[in-house]
Design a protein around this motif. Structure first.
Motif, PDB file in Angstrom:
ATOM      1  N   GLU A  64      23.576 -32.055 -84.112  1.00 36.93           N
ATOM      2  CA  GLU A  64      22.820 -31.812 -85.540  1.00 36.93           C
ATOM      3  C   GLU A  64      22.203 -30.426 -85.447  1.00 36.93           C
ATOM      4  OE1 GLU A  64      21.884 -31.385 -89.298  1.00 36.93           O
ATOM      5  OE2 GLU A  64      22.876 -33.181 -88.351  1.00 36.93           O
ATOM      6  N   GLN A  79      23.681 -27.082 -87.566  1.00 38.95           N
ATOM      7  CA  GLN A  79      22.539 -26.251 -88.345  1.00 38.95           C
ATOM      8  C   GLN A  79      22.836 -24.840 -87.860  1.00 38.95           C
ATOM      9  OE1 GLN A  79      20.603 -26.992 -90.973  1.00 38.95           O
ATOM     10  NE2 GLN A  79      21.840 -28.921 -91.002  1.00 38.95           N
ATOM     11  N   LYS A  82      25.896 -23.480 -89.727  1.00 38.43           N
ATOM     12  CA  LYS A  82      25.569 -23.306 -91.014  1.00 38.43           C
ATOM     13  C   LYS A  82      24.758 -22.182 -91.380  1.00 38.43           C
ATOM     14  CE  LYS A  82      23.430 -25.924 -94.991  1.00 38.43           C
ATOM     15  NZ  LYS A  82      22.565 -27.096 -95.440  1.00 38.43           N
ATOM     16  N   ARG A  83      23.785 -21.813 -90.592  1.00 41.51           N
ATOM     17  CA  ARG A  83      22.908 -20.309 -90.780  1.00 41.51           C
ATOM     18  C   ARG A  83      23.886 -19.237 -90.312  1.00 41.51           C
ATOM     19  NH1 ARG A  83      19.252 -23.537 -87.801  1.00 41.51           N
ATOM     20  NH2 ARG A  83      19.643 -22.222 -85.627  1.00 41.51           N
TER      21      ARG A  83
END
Length: 264
Positions: free
Chosen positions: A216, A220, A223-224
């Motif tokens: 996860e 993330q 995604k950032r």
């Protein structure tokens, strides 16, 4: 905008430009790739090109630069790349090349492409120093390339800010499309121990799990990175009004679709 600009810009990596560079003495596809893409940086050494391109494994750039400059000058490479890329784009989009919407799209894309900030964006700045082609097809390709490399320079900044190295970025990209690192085209050729060490490094930072997939935390951070890349790319389009942006999108959509249809 990325999804519309990218297919147009990357016709430069297709067969027509490749054949044009091979005809001038390049040994293989990658000679032409590095000659064409690095040419706006001038006679920069391999170390500088490696730093600017960011995501090639150690030693890969040096197999081509400076060797290619013994066969072709940067100025010649720029001319060959522009001419052959425009020819490839015209070939791929067929009758759309004569569409009345193409020239306005090329003009709007060019306005955006030459308005973006150059600070910290070495490859984009090098491209900005080149003359803008007069012919609409060539102008559209040139503008798309400027916008692509502006975004690419920003993407490298985002990767660096998040502590992700070049080969690590390819591993994360592979995982994002459901592939294992050793299956991904840009890195599958690397020696298995070298690639395994990169994956182990990501695993040690909690970004890759024991099975070699995303954690996860890995999802993330990617995604950032993508969000920051988009944020850094946005200023290029601020020169356009909302109506002009709509016209640009409407003009680019069928062209990008036609190019992608050829690729598919």
């Amino acid at each position: 905008m990325f999804e519309l600009v990218e297919p147009i810009a990357t016709v430069t990596f297709s067969e027509v430009p490749n054949e044009a560079f091979l005809a001038l003495g390049m040994r293989n596809y990658w000679d032409g790739y590095f000659a064409g893409r690095a040419a706006p940086l001038g006679m920069a050494p391999a170390e500088a090109v490696h730093a600017v391109f960011y995501n090639f494994a150690a030693g890969e750039v040096a197999r081509h630069i400076p060797w290619v400059w013994g066969k072709i000058t940067p100025r010649e490479a720029i001319a060959v790349r522009e001419r052959s890329s425009a020819a490839a784009l015209r070939q791929m989009i067929g009758e759309l090349a004569d569409s009345p919407a193409l020239a306005p799209a090329a003009d709007l894309a060019t306005r955006a492409a030459v308005s973006a900030p150059t600070e910290g964006r070495a490859l984009y700045a090098g491209l900005r120093a080149l003359d803008v082609p007069a012919e609409p097809i060539a102008r559209l390709w040139h503008a798309a390339t400027l916008l692509r490399e502006h975004r690419g320079d920003g993407h490298n900044t985002a990767l660096l800010a998040h502590g992700i190295g070049g080969t690590e970025a390819h591993v994360l990209m592979a995982l994002s499309v459901g592939m294992r690192a050793e299956e991904f085209g840009r890195i599958h050729h690397l020696p298995r121990p070298q690639l395994a060490a990169v994956v182990d490094g990501l695993r040690g930072r909690g970004l890759v799990d024991a099975a070699g997939g995303f954690t996860e935390a890995g999802r993330q951070i990617r995604k950032r990175i993508e969000a920051l890349t988009d944020e850094l790319a946005a200023p290029a389009y601020e020169v356009l009004t909302a109506d002009e942006l709509d016209v640009l999108i409407a003009g680019l959509e069928p062209i990008a679709a036609a190019v992608q249809a050829v690729d598919d």
